[in-house]
Design an enzyme around this catalytic site. Sequence first.
Site, mmCIF file in Angstrom:
data_model
loop_
_atom_site.group_PDB
_atom_site.id
_atom_site.type_symbol
_atom_site.label_atom_id
_atom_site.label_comp_id
_atom_site.label_asym_id
_atom_site.label_seq_id
_atom_site.Cartn_x
_atom_site.Cartn_y
_atom_site.Cartn_z
ATOM 1 N N LEU A 1 -2.660 -0.675 0.060
ATOM 2 C CA LEU A 1 -1.969 0.481 -0.503
ATOM 3 C C LEU A 1 -2.975 1.287 -1.332
ATOM 4 C CD1 LEU A 1 1.416 -1.111 -1.661
ATOM 5 C CD2 LEU A 1 0.703 -0.373 0.621
ATOM 6 N N ASP A 2 -3.506 2.326 -0.730
ATOM 7 C CA ASP A 2 -4.568 3.111 -1.355
ATOM 8 C C ASP A 2 -4.021 3.940 -2.513
ATOM 9 O OD1 ASP A 2 -7.300 4.384 -1.350
ATOM 10 O OD2 ASP A 2 -6.072 6.148 -0.905
ATOM 11 N N ALA A 3 -4.704 3.859 -3.669
ATOM 12 C CA ALA A 3 -4.387 4.692 -4.848
ATOM 13 C C ALA A 3 -2.912 4.639 -5.217
ATOM 14 C CB ALA A 3 -4.832 6.132 -4.601
#
Length: 562
Positions: free
Chosen positions: A228-230
């Site tokens: 889960l990016d950023a």
Amino acid sequence: METIKKRLEFIYEDQDIIDPVWTEIKKRIHEIKKKPIRQRKQKWDEKDIVLITYGDQVKEEEIPALKTFKNMYDRFLAKNFEIVHILPFYPYSSDDGFSVIDYKKVNPTIGEWKEVKDLSKSARLMFDYVCNHISSQSDWFQNYLEGNPHYKDYFIELDPSVDLSTVTRPRAYPLLTKFKLLNGEERYVWTTFSEDQIDLNFSNPQVLLEMLDVLLFYIEEGAEYIRLDAVGFIWKEIGTTCIHHEKAHELVKLFRDVVDEVANGTVVITETNVPHKDNISYFGNGHDEAHMVYQFPLPPLVLYSIMRENGKVLTDWAKTLHDTSQDTTYFNFLASHDGIGMNPIRGIIPEEEILSMVKDLQEEVALVSYKRNPDGSESPYEINVTYLDALNKKTDNDDLRVKRFIVAHSILLTLPGVPAVYIQSILGSRNDYKGVSRTGMNRSINRQKYKLEELEEDLLNQGTLRHKVYNQLSDMISVRKEEKLFHPNIAMEVMDLGEAFFAFDRFNKYGEKLTVIHNLKNEEVECSITGKFINVLTQNKIEIDDSIVIGPYQFLWLKPIN
């Protein structure tokens, strides 16, 4: 399934919104459960080591890059790595993939979904779920600019006069970017990371449904690990910091619930480059949020300790690491496609020491990226450098480079958690200054791409730095994968053996123990331990009556014997 509905009630509160959204989510979950989803490995173990790479890391003329990578992986890397994290391989407009134009397509320069599926036959795959933002060139945003009413609330419009001084800023860019609509009107839109990365508005439940559809699609296409990016920035509320909002946590929990429902064993990993206390909050209660969190303090702490030849700070920090639940563990790494973040060690290392380390690196081998503070000042955000060059001076010889590099990776491979190795590290890569000149981006220094033929020649040539790093790191990984006391959830007790060392025991409930000792100095140091051991790295037996002299940057993996 009812837990998902409760998450929606917490996030949206309005029952008129919740009921239709809940009905649609149930429908989509039932649809995908009818499809043949590949069985996942249930839980991780000591054999699980992740390779982080770009899909176009190696190239051949007229051959899809992912196909070339698979051939190279099968030949050189499969023995080391069970899992491959392919960094965003979707069509993109900037940031080397993290400005996604279309979440459901493969970048045609590297192949098609067929190549992804073929790679999944050799390795379990980790996909990026770039859930906070989308490219300004995406259909969604272009429809917004054209005035399509369906997309009006997919993004966050704000008057630039609104006070946003409390918002956490990860970059030294404006938070709002001005865009002109097709009808000539101007709008200011929320862009946390860059003007090309448009934040999605999850307060609009239609955005949630769209992004859950993407998540389910990735599971269907074979993603067994999902990053889960950023994700810490995913929920915005004016007057707050807009990071780690309670509804951001609830969204992560909802993603986890959906994943567990359709493909149990899929691992959710949160990427939150923040201080340790905030980072581990994404474990939730140990069973309901992320399965893994990135161990962001580790790269700068190991670097600092080897640069200063002093393990005290690393030792003190490691003592604060509590055992995780059996449903969670750390995602450990030293290098990645990004730089070495400084924020995670603020509060662990004094600011003046951080600035001193940054200055030393900048004068020697590194570039530095900055973030803007609420008072308008700037602070170093990350160091841009390959990890091999970060650990060494320009004048060091290759033997010394390798020693420092390998002792750092012994720390990575022996701590509790699942270790991940960036491909530039296993390839023994140096700084790519030409890449920085070509792109104008500091991060390009650690994102070099290769022609397959040239890379293979270097790896097979015994005289090259690449060959030395690849072989020594591969040998260490092979030993690590066969030692059950390196299971990610096996307990650790940190030892105080003096400031020259970083040492700890790994032990299980049956009384089995393995002692790991790292000499962080470029000189021999006497270490006060006693006992009879087998060094699992060499299979040599060692009997120590009082103390042992450990060589420069030497490390020992010692198992007691009777």
